[in-house]
Design an enzyme around this catalytic site. Structure first.
Site, PDB file in Angstrom:
ATOM      1  N   ASP A  80       0.844  -1.199   0.000  1.00  0.00           N
ATOM      2  CA  ASP A  80       0.000   0.000   0.000  1.00  0.00           C
ATOM      3  C   ASP A  80       0.878   1.247   0.000  1.00  0.00           C
ATOM      4  OD1 ASP A  80      -2.608  -1.370   0.369  1.00  0.00           O
ATOM      5  OD2 ASP A  80      -1.725  -1.949   2.269  1.00  0.00           O
ATOM      6  N   ASP A  82       0.310   4.972   1.300  1.00  0.00           N
ATOM      7  CA  ASP A  82      -0.560   5.897   2.017  1.00  0.00           C
ATOM      8  C   ASP A  82       0.017   7.303   1.960  1.00  0.00           C
ATOM      9  OD1 ASP A  82      -2.221   3.791   2.683  1.00  0.00           O
ATOM     10  OD2 ASP A  82      -1.227   3.410   4.592  1.00  0.00           O
ATOM     11  N   ASP A 160       2.257   5.163  15.626  1.00  0.00           N
ATOM     12  CA  ASP A 160       2.454   4.118  16.620  1.00  0.00           C
ATOM     13  C   ASP A 160       3.924   3.765  16.810  1.00  0.00           C
ATOM     14  OD1 ASP A 160       2.659   2.999  14.097  1.00  0.00           O
ATOM     15  OD2 ASP A 160       0.983   1.606  14.348  1.00  0.00           O
TER      16      ASP A 160
END
Length: 461
Positions: A80, A82, A160
């Protein structure tokens, strides 16, 4: 197993002359110029590049962020790409006709290019003095609403792990690395940004992400990030079941199912997801269920490695087989129902209970029940009936489950599986011989014995 970071990037990590800044919250920042890193626009998907450039030309800041940057630096092919920007979701939607806004907890823009979807998020900010309409937490500290926008520094502080706090700036092609993310990539360390207790309480799914990134990226979890997991694992019970379904797909369908399973059990993360399975494992740690689950994980990993299809229907049917069998036995004992009727009643109970923690879509739960039902037919359909049975649409999945059960249980199940293996793998001529011999054997065994003829004995005088 996977390619090491290029020598060019290694020199980047060893360079002590790079300027280091600090964000207002005390998070370190390194900005690496284009000539000092190996990321090229050719390694970024064409659609992601289009999104980045259109946002930049419209006067907004735009960055490729997280896994896309991380995986390129590790020599992996990103799944992916992003994007983050200082444009609001509404401003993004005005720029892209192929945009749809999604998300309740945090508003996101999905830019759709056929089957390819580029996720664009607005840079997140802190919750200080924010209203309840844009930010809200529950009593445990979990974020219920998170539409607070901010700067790139604030967004990095909200990430995170440090290895995900990497930003590729389309305006000058530099990399912004926060919290020592580049060094942690090199040392294979998975380190949380901020206080681990607080970060896990904000979003307990981060504990699952720690496990997944650890196995996927071949990294060790920093002790400070690992220690709170044992205590906070039960918080996963509060996560919506629909979200947990997506997380399970990422954990067990990415080629590292066995490693993820073992690490989840070590941290106590498996029970909140599969409480029925954990109960069976706790009662018999070395029994058939434990063997079955490891076989499922190995089988799934092998199919992923061979680029074969994997389906949640079979996965859940196999995972829940022993809780189902145990529940069927309990119902038969309590109600006096036949084994067959008790089994059917247990299927609904087990699937309903599992869906409380993981919302299994009906398109998978219904085939899983079909696979369960067919397990009862293997014994009764040996012989000539087998020809019709193997034509059932779910026969192959049910047969694969029978083989896993045989591996875990042995005994009578293994004998049944051996018969079916010889039948399935045999030629048409061999199948006819196998079916006839089974029919003859059964007819002999089931032949009723004739009772001796009664003789009229003369009455004794």
């Amino acid at each position: 197993m996977f390619r090491r970071i290029s020598q060019f990037c290694k020199q980047l990590f060893e360079d002590n002359q790079r300027p280091t800044e600090t964000t207002p919250a005390g998070l370190s920042l390194e900005v690496v110029a284009r000539k000092h890193h190996a990321i090229s626009r050719k390694q970024i998907s064409e659609n992601a590049t289009k999104v980045l450039y259109r946002l930049h030309k419209a006067g907004f800041k735009a960055y490729l962020v997280g896994g896309g940057v991380r995986d390129i630096l590790l020599g992996l092919e990103p799944k992916d790409f992003d994007v983050v920007t200082d444009a609001t979701p509404e401003q993004i939607k005005k720029l892209f006709r192929n945009c749809r806004l999604v998300g309740r907890r945090f508003r996101l823009a999905h830019i759709v290019f056929g089957r390819d979807v580029i996720e664009v998020a607005t840079l997140r900010g802190h919750h200080v003095d924010s209203g309840e309409k844009v930010s809200k937490t529950n009593a445990e500290g979990r974020l219920l609403r998170d539409n607070v926008y901010g700067t790139i520094d604030e967004d990095a502080e909200r990430r995170d792990f440090t290895v995900n706090a990497l930003y590729y700036d389309i305006s000058d092609f530099s990399i912004h690395s926060y919290g020592g993310g580049l060094q942690d990539l090199d040392s294979r360390t998975l380190r949380l940004i901020g206080d681990p207790q607080k970060r896990y309480r904000e979003d307990p799914v981060r504990m699952l992400r720690a496990v997944r990134f650890s196995t996927k990226l071949d990294m060790h979890i920093d002790p400070a990030a690992a220690e709170p997991i044992y205590e906070l694992a039960p918080l996963l019970q509060d996560i919506p079941a629909a979200r947990m379904y997506e997380e399970v797909l990422k954990l067990f369908f990415n080629g590292h199912a066995l490693n993820n399973y073992e690490l989840m059990r070590e941290f106590g993360l498996f029970e909140p997801l599969f409480p029925l399975v954990e109960a069976v494992l706790r009662d018999d740690p070395n029994g058939p269920a434990a063997k079955m689950i490891k076989a499922i994980m190995r089988n799934t990993d092998q199919r992923v490695a061979e680029d074969k299809a994997v389906t949640p229907a079979f996965f859940y049917a196999a995972m829940l087989w022993y809780p189902l069998s145990q529940r069927a036995d309990d119902i038969a004992l309590e109600s006096g129902l036949t084994t067959y009727d008790a089994f059917y009643a247990a299927m609904g109970d087990v699937m309903e209970q599992q869906c409380r923690s993981i919302s299994i879509p009906r398109r998978f739960s219904t085939p899983a029940k079909d696979i369960w039902q067919l397990q009862l037919r293997f014994e009764r359909n040996q012989g000539t009936r087998a020809f019709k049975f193997i034509e059932h649409p779910k026969f192959r999945a049910a047969y694969d489950l029978l083989l896993l059960r045989a591996e875990a249980e042995g005994g009578h199940t293994a004998k049944s599986a051996a018969w079916w293996r010889s039948f399935v793998e045999g030629s048409d001529e061999q199948r006819s011989v196998i079916a006839r011999s089974t029919k003859t054997s059964k007819s002999r065994n089931n032949r009723r014995r004739r009772s001796p003829k009664k003789t009229n004995k003369p009455a004794q005088e």
